[in-house]
Design a protein around this motif. Structure first.
Motif, PDB file in Angstrom:
ATOM      1  N   LEU A  85       2.295   1.866  -3.448  1.00 38.08           N
ATOM      2  CA  LEU A  85       1.318   2.417  -4.390  1.00 38.08           C
ATOM      3  C   LEU A  85       1.020   3.880  -4.076  1.00 38.08           C
ATOM      4  CD1 LEU A  85      -1.128  -0.605  -4.687  1.00 38.08           C
ATOM      5  CD2 LEU A  85       0.199   0.401  -6.540  1.00 38.08           C
ATOM      6  N   MET A  86       0.863   4.181  -2.790  1.00 40.61           N
ATOM      7  CA  MET A  86       0.573   5.572  -2.406  1.00 40.61           C
ATOM      8  C   MET A  86       1.706   6.491  -2.832  1.00 40.61           C
ATOM      9  SD  MET A  86      -2.351   5.960  -0.766  1.00 40.61           S
ATOM     10  CE  MET A  86      -2.204   7.365   0.310  1.00 40.61           C
TER      11      MET A  86
ATOM     12  N   LYS B 191       3.271   6.486  -5.413  1.00 40.12           N
ATOM     13  CA  LYS B 191       3.218   6.803  -6.843  1.00 40.12           C
ATOM     14  C   LYS B 191       2.278   7.965  -7.147  1.00 40.12           C
ATOM     15  CE  LYS B 191       4.270   2.183  -8.522  1.00 40.12           C
ATOM     16  NZ  LYS B 191       3.693   1.011  -9.179  1.00 40.12           N
ATOM     17  N   LEU B 192       1.514   8.408  -6.156  1.00 43.42           N
ATOM     18  CA  LEU B 192       0.606   9.531  -6.391  1.00 43.42           C
ATOM     19  C   LEU B 192       1.422  10.805  -6.584  1.00 43.42           C
ATOM     20  CD1 LEU B 192      -2.247   8.901  -3.805  1.00 43.42           C
ATOM     21  CD2 LEU B 192      -2.282   8.595  -6.262  1.00 43.42           C
TER      22      LEU B 192
ATOM     23  N   LEU C 249       0.836  -1.204   0.000  1.00 44.46           N
ATOM     24  CA  LEU C 249       0.000   0.000   0.000  1.00 44.46           C
ATOM     25  C   LEU C 249       0.870   1.253   0.000  1.00 44.46           C
ATOM     26  CD1 LEU C 249      -2.694   1.418   0.133  1.00 44.46           C
ATOM     27  CD2 LEU C 249      -2.757   1.034   2.590  1.00 44.46           C
ATOM     28  N   ILE C 250       1.949   1.232   0.788  1.00 40.32           N
ATOM     29  CA  ILE C 250       2.849   2.386   0.833  1.00 40.32           C
ATOM     30  C   ILE C 250       3.477   2.613  -0.540  1.00 40.32           C
ATOM     31  CG2 ILE C 250       5.020   3.244   1.799  1.00 40.32           C
ATOM     32  CD1 ILE C 250       4.257   1.831   4.423  1.00 40.32           C
TER      33      ILE C 250
END
Lengths: 199, 199
Positions: free
Chosen positions: A14-15, A17-18, A11-12
């Motif tokens: 992916l986050m 990549k924002l 999750l970290i």
């Protein structure tokens, strides 16, 4: 063995990549989400699924909505003969928040850039020309970014529309409301001076 | 009628609640997510659901993992008699990334603050005392923030552990690696001067 866990690490990652997020802020965000599981984490996951399932590009203007024609293109009151051309959906939203423009929009999806190999066909310029000819358009307002690429794009579109019999305008350039001269760049100051008005 | 849509507006509103995000960056992030639907939006929603379902606080140390005892507390090689006390899970992760500390952790969940009404019972201080007495602990390393509240908390814990027969240490204060004197505050410089070492 890690101090965290695969799910959380994933999750970290992916986050991070924002836009505007990095590894540190992503870790902070994820810890915050876990603390606010019921209030934020689950609703956020739900909202993402909903958007993933429904969001689509408007086939007419390129805005993002949930139907093949967005709310603005469906709204007959906005058929006033004006089209406002913007580079991105974010620009469309920004224009629309101001609430001043009452016509319809056209999202190009970027700006012409020889350097990045972006030509008219990569943008929605042919679709714009078609709309201008098909719909009863009287004015095309170019609300493109005041960058070199944005202005190149504006000139190209103005050229293409020369024989379409519509007036092509662009946003005024000058001192932003609340702007202090001392903090403005020279380009803005000289543009504002050239476009000076009688008081 | 809005230019966007309820689902999208809802997602933007939730994203804006993340630490470090505001309405503008949330809009940017959501547009980015919609553009990268398959690559980012759906995986992110899946990862959030996974974490929402599995993440839990370690009952021993307060770290966040997926079981009642986190990986660090389960790892028998880390039973070396040392406990590193941190304020938050983010601090634990930061300590652990450095890879230097080989013992176990204890997350307080904040720092004592008379102003905010945070007393020892609100933090995991009683649990720490119990662990020190129950497990065979020889050293408690206080890795608390170098703030007034952090240092108050450190002193309080040191006091509580006075009769437990363990050595209580804290992180060294001084010039950060790569730090330039000119950019350091006076407090850091005087702390570094007082703790000066022979070369």
């Amino acid at each position: 063995m890690d101090s965290k866990n695969q799910d959380i690490d994933g999750l970290i990652a992916l986050m991070a990549k924002l836009p505007g997020m990095g590894p540190r802020s992503a870790r902070r965000a994820v810890l915050h989400l876990i603390k606010k599981r019921a209030l934020l984490l689950t609703p956020l996951a739900d909202a993402m699924f909903a958007v993933a399932a429904t969001a689509r590009e408007c086939l007419v203007c390129g805005n993002i909505g949930t139907r093949d024609r967005c709310d603005i293109c469906e709204d007959t009151r906005r058929s006033n003969g004006q089209i406002c051309v913007v580079e991105d959906v974010a620009d469309l939203w920004a224009m629309d928040r101001s609430g001043v423009f009452k016509g319809r929009y056209h999202v190009l999806g970027g700006s012409l850039s020889a350097l990045d190999g972006v030509g008219p066909e990569e943008l929605r310029i042919p679709a714009l020309i078609r709309r201008v000819l098909d719909e009863e358009i009287t004015e095309v307002i170019l609300a493109l970014n005041a960058t070199v690429d944005g202005q190149t794009t504006a000139h190209y579109i103005a050229e293409q529309l020369e024989e379409a019999g519509v007036s092509v305008t662009s946003l005024a350039q000058g001192v932003p409301i609340g702007g202090e001269l001392d903090y403005l760049d020279d380009g803005t100051i000289s543009a504002a001076l050239r476009a000076r008005k009688a008081v």
